[in-house]
Design an enzyme around this catalytic site. Structure first.
Site, PDB file in Angstrom:
ATOM      1  N   HIS A  69       0.851  -1.199   0.000  1.00  0.00           N
ATOM      2  CA  HIS A  69       0.000   0.000   0.000  1.00  0.00           C
ATOM      3  C   HIS A  69       0.882   1.242   0.000  1.00  0.00           C
ATOM      4  O   HIS A  69       1.894   1.283   0.713  1.00  0.00           O
ATOM      5  CB  HIS A  69      -0.889  -0.023   1.259  1.00  0.00           C
ATOM      6  N   ASN A  70       0.500   2.254  -0.806  1.00  0.00           N
ATOM      7  CA  ASN A  70       1.279   3.505  -0.881  1.00  0.00           C
ATOM      8  C   ASN A  70       2.779   3.210  -0.872  1.00  0.00           C
ATOM      9  O   ASN A  70       3.537   3.699  -0.020  1.00  0.00           O
ATOM     10  CB  ASN A  70       0.908   4.431   0.287  1.00  0.00           C
ATOM     11  N   GLU A 120      -3.378   5.195  -8.864  1.00  0.00           N
ATOM     12  CA  GLU A 120      -4.415   6.105  -8.382  1.00  0.00           C
ATOM     13  C   GLU A 120      -4.120   7.420  -9.078  1.00  0.00           C
ATOM     14  O   GLU A 120      -3.162   8.115  -8.767  1.00  0.00           O
ATOM     15  CB  GLU A 120      -4.374   6.247  -6.861  1.00  0.00           C
ATOM     16  N   HIS A 144       1.595  11.356  -1.509  1.00  0.00           N
ATOM     17  CA  HIS A 144       0.297  11.121  -0.891  1.00  0.00           C
ATOM     18  C   HIS A 144      -0.476  12.425  -0.927  1.00  0.00           C
ATOM     19  O   HIS A 144      -0.201  13.340  -0.149  1.00  0.00           O
ATOM     20  CB  HIS A 144       0.469  10.611   0.542  1.00  0.00           C
ATOM     21  N   ASP A 149       0.445   6.815  -6.554  1.00  0.00           N
ATOM     22  CA  ASP A 149      -0.519   7.917  -6.466  1.00  0.00           C
ATOM     23  C   ASP A 149       0.023   9.065  -7.306  1.00  0.00           C
ATOM     24  O   ASP A 149       1.026   9.686  -6.934  1.00  0.00           O
ATOM     25  CB  ASP A 149      -0.678   8.387  -5.012  1.00  0.00           C
ATOM     26  N   GLU A 153       1.820   0.385  -5.578  1.00  0.00           N
ATOM     27  CA  GLU A 153       0.840   1.461  -5.764  1.00  0.00           C
ATOM     28  C   GLU A 153       1.532   2.766  -6.130  1.00  0.00           C
ATOM     29  O   GLU A 153       2.570   3.113  -5.550  1.00  0.00           O
ATOM     30  CB  GLU A 153       0.020   1.636  -4.482  1.00  0.00           C
TER      31      GLU A 153
END
Length: 779
Positions: free
Chosen positions: A332-333, A411, A377, A364, A362
């Site tokens: 995650h992230n 994302e 983030h 973003d 991931e």
């Protein structure tokens, strides 16, 4: 005011004697490593000046030198009041040595220096990389090659050699006056160094037993005698005696009997002669096809004597099933090194995750300056890194640990123009690694990990008029799609204010070029489980927050399992986990969720269990779900396990016998650990359990427990066993010492060693537990 007693100054002849001793010790350690007269080793022992690089304005010359133990590096420091310990780092702490500009620091701050003079030391824990510049190509090559050889040779040493090397290093450390003798006081200091508290009477008893020459100092053979007493393993001697003759030999026939009856090894007849040839140090015994006590200990400390089934260290599962039939190691992230709000973003975080076997990372993505998309983030103060740099890191490290496919989970918050740049970067950097068309025209179900070897898949939004990503592209340029914004879910006041100020929209304009990179992983909002009369396309997948997913698992477990037979599901941590803490992945694996994403940068029970699950199947990042989680007609529900086809219930008997060379938690010289062992079962609700041993006071070197525990396991295929060793503290929280987690199905039976891991999941060189394992079918 306390006076500091100065050490008397040594004469030139004393200095020369000590220097010569140091050279002899270094040479002996070089031989132990299998590097006798090695030019690179000699260069490192001599040491050299290197430029240490921290920023564009901080580049300073420092002296670096390999110490005589051939295990630690001393680094010069100009800091005032810096402790001697802080100037030393262990070679065991090094994960990698990279030549050239292969870190962010080198990329940013050393571009003016030729690559052949540059190298970086990457550490196993969260320590910053050490970026260094040598004065010449030769010097750089000596360091890169020398460190590489020491790491490789250290890793290939057997447990007995590692123990011997470690104890001799500790002995040398305890010999304060460097006279190669050991006084009673030095012996006591040595015992503290190796983590044993011995009362004065017992220490004197050992000392007098070894001091055959009655000179009040141990030397040469007397020190070897002390070493033997210290490393004696009576619990293993007792097992050996049951199968050996009066002359101290275990015949091949008796070894077969031990392997078959006690170790439950089915191929005992074939294995026994091979084990004798591999581990028996005594040539006479080897010629007679027999084993001595030393060979028996070597076998029990080896991979074949490990609690983890060594055949599971390679890929052994069927890798030809659809992608949705596997659990996938997922981060995650991935870009974050620390917390979710203010921590640094780094390409190094992607490299670390990928080398830990992660197969889904991931990104973003947000608009950056100069038409270059950045990753961070959103709405927070985390630092930003270039999208293109991350794609380069993924290209370079995607398949170093595993050949099986990597999924890039996008994302996307970028404008249409910068989305086109993202698509261009992925296409030009990844080239034929990037999957842009269906495999073998497969349009009805996912291809398998085997078919996707060496490929990178993109998970993201897809233009609605390209409903079927497997049917080629149309001419639509861009259109609005629903936005997925996990960053906006963060429960932090500053983030909520930022989201409100930016006036977040529920839709996003998607560029056709970026849409075209999505083939098998089309992101859609979850609208409920399939209506059988209108099934969703297999390539449509949803992301769930941990709370939403756990609610579905609790209330509709069987439906969730059915859904996950055909579709991929991705789970991510709740918005309140701003400290990058993790949730337990087990309940979500139990309903067949494949991409259960954790914060890889955060150590703890959850990450231990995660790495325990994925060390199975050759650490490939893909683990085949049990058959009852791949069956669309299954009636399995992990919340209420009834009779079914999920395997025979098992009774697990575990005996925790002893521990060996547990590390010091508190580095204070007088601090000795008080170890206790906890055994945890993680699985379906009925199987979750925890039991613990008594506390052994003041002995981290060779504590003995001899305690038995019994566990009933309802669903063995979903259970994991975690062994945790802690330093007991009556007044505060226990300190973590080490742990090891493995799937129940990877347990080996009989007498086994557990090789403990650090809190970051790296192996200790010689810290073990010795246990007995027995598994029976329940009546």
């Amino acid at each position: 005011m306390q006076c500091i007693r100065r050490q008397p100054k040594r004469s030139a002849s004393q200095e020369n004697i000590l220097l010569e001793q140091s050279r002899r010790v270094a040479a002996l350690n070089g031989i132990r490593l299998g590097l006798k007269d090695d030019k690179d080793l000699k260069f490192l022992l001599k040491g050299s000046q290197l430029l240490k690089v921290k920023s564009s304005s901080w580049r300073k010359e420092r002296f670096y030198k390999l110490q005589e133990d051939c295990k630690t590096i001393w680094q010069e420091s100009k800091k005032v009041l810096r402790s001697p310990e802080s100037q030393i780092f262990s070679i065991e702490d090094i994960r990698d040595v990279r030549s050239g500009h292969k870190t962010e620091g080198m990329e940013k701050y050393a571009k003016d220096v030729p690559e052949y003079r540059c190298f970086s030391i990457i550490f196993k824990d969260q320590r910053k990389n050490l970026d260094l510049i040598a004065s010449s190509e030769d010097d750089a090559n000596h360091w890169i090659s020398g460190l590489g050889k020491i790491i490789a040779h250290s890793n290939s040493m057997n447990q007995k050699q590692k123990l011997q090397h470690w104890i001799h290093t500790c002995l040398r450390k305890a010999d304060k006056n460097k006279d190669n003798k050991m006084s009673l006081k030095e012996l006591k200091n040595f015992l503290k160094e190796v983590n044993i508290e011995v009362d004065d009477y017992h220490a004197k008893e050992i000392f007098q037993h070894c001091d055959k020459s009655k000179t009040e100092a141990l030397e040469d053979d007397e020190i070897e005698e002390f070493y033997k007493i210290l490393t004696e393993r009576k619990e293993i001697d007792n097992i050996f005696q049951m199968y050996s003759d009066t002359a101290g030999f275990m015949s091949c026939q008796n070894l077969v009997r031990f392997l078959y009856e006690t170790q439950q090894e089915e191929d005992a007849v074939v294995a026994a002669p091979a084990l004798i040839q591999r581990y028996e140090p005594n040539e006479r015994a080897k010629r007679g096809n027999a084993m001595t006590k030393d060979g028996f200990l070597m076998y029990l400390l080896s991979d074949e004597g490990n609690i983890f089934n060594s055949s599971h260290r390679k890929v052994y599962q069927d890798m030809t099933q659809p992608l949705s039939h596997y659990l996938v190691s997922s981060s995650h992230n991935t870009y974050l090194m620390e917390d979710q709000i203010t921590g640094p973003s780094s390409t190094e975080a992607y490299i670390r995750a990928l080398t830990k076997g992660c197969r889904c990372v991931e990104l973003d993505c947000w608009d950056g300056p100069n038409s270059e998309p950045v990753i961070y983030h959103g709405y927070t103060l985390t630092s930003k890194i270039l999208f293109s740099d991350v794609i380069k890191a993924i290209k370079n490290y995607a398949f170093k640990t595993s050949p099986y496919p990597v999924i890039i989970s996008l994302e996307n918050h970028c404008s249409v123009d910068q989305q086109k740049v993202m698509a261009q970067h992925m296409t030009t950097i990844l080239q034929d690694m990037l999957l842009v068309a269906p495999v073998d025209g497969n349009k009805s179900q996912f291809p398998s990990p085997e078919q996707l070897k060496g490929k990178i898949l993109v998970k993201g939004k897809k233009l609605s008029r390209q409903e079927d990503p497997t049917n080629g592209n149309n001419n639509l340029e861009a259109e609005d799609v629903s936005d997925e914004d996990e960053a906006a879910e963060i429960e932090d006041e500053s983030v909520k204010t930022e989201v409100q100020q930016k006036g977040k929209s529920d839709t996003l304009k998607l560029a056709k070029e970026l849409s075209d990179t999505v083939v098998y992983c089309k992101s859609v909002h979850f609208e409920g489980f399939d209506d059988p009369s209108h099934p969703r396309a297999f390539y449509e997948m949803s992301s769930f927050s941990e709370s939403k997913a756990l609610k579905l698992a609790q209330e509709s477990g069987t439906s969730f399992i059915h859904h996950n037979v055909r579709h991929l599901s991705r789970i991510y941590p709740a918005g309140w986990r701003t400290d990058s803490s993790n949730y337990s992945p087990v309940d979500l694996w139990n309903v067949g969720c494949q991409i259960v994403a954790l914060n890889f940068q955060t150590a703890g029970t959850e990450m231990d269990v995660y790495q325990g699950r994925f060390q199975d199947n050759g650490f490939s990042g893909y683990v085949l779900k049990p058959e009852f989680l791949r069956d669309e007609q299954t009636k399995f529900n992990p919340k209420s396990v009834t009779e079914g086809t999920w395997g025979t219930k098992k009774k697990l008997l575990l005996k925790i016998i002893s521990g060996q060379q547990l590390p010091k938690v508190n580095k204070s010289k007088n601090s000795i650990v008080d170890p206790k062992v906890t055994i945890e079962i993680h699985g379906v609700q009925q199987d979750n359990n925890k039991k613990q041993t008594k506390v052994i006071e003041n002995n981290g070197f060779n504590p003995k427990w001899d305690e038995e525990f019994i566990f009933d396991i309802e669903v063995p295929a979903l259970a994991l066993v975690r062994f945790v060793v802690e330093d007991f503290d009556m007044s505060t929280k226990n300190d973590f010492i080490g742990q090891f987690t493995l799937p129940f199905t990877s347990l080996k039976q009989g007498y086994r060693h557990i090789h403990l891991l650090t809190k970051n999941g790296d192996p200790y060189s010689s810290s073990t537990l010795f246990v007995y394992v027995n598994i029976q079918d329940c009546d």
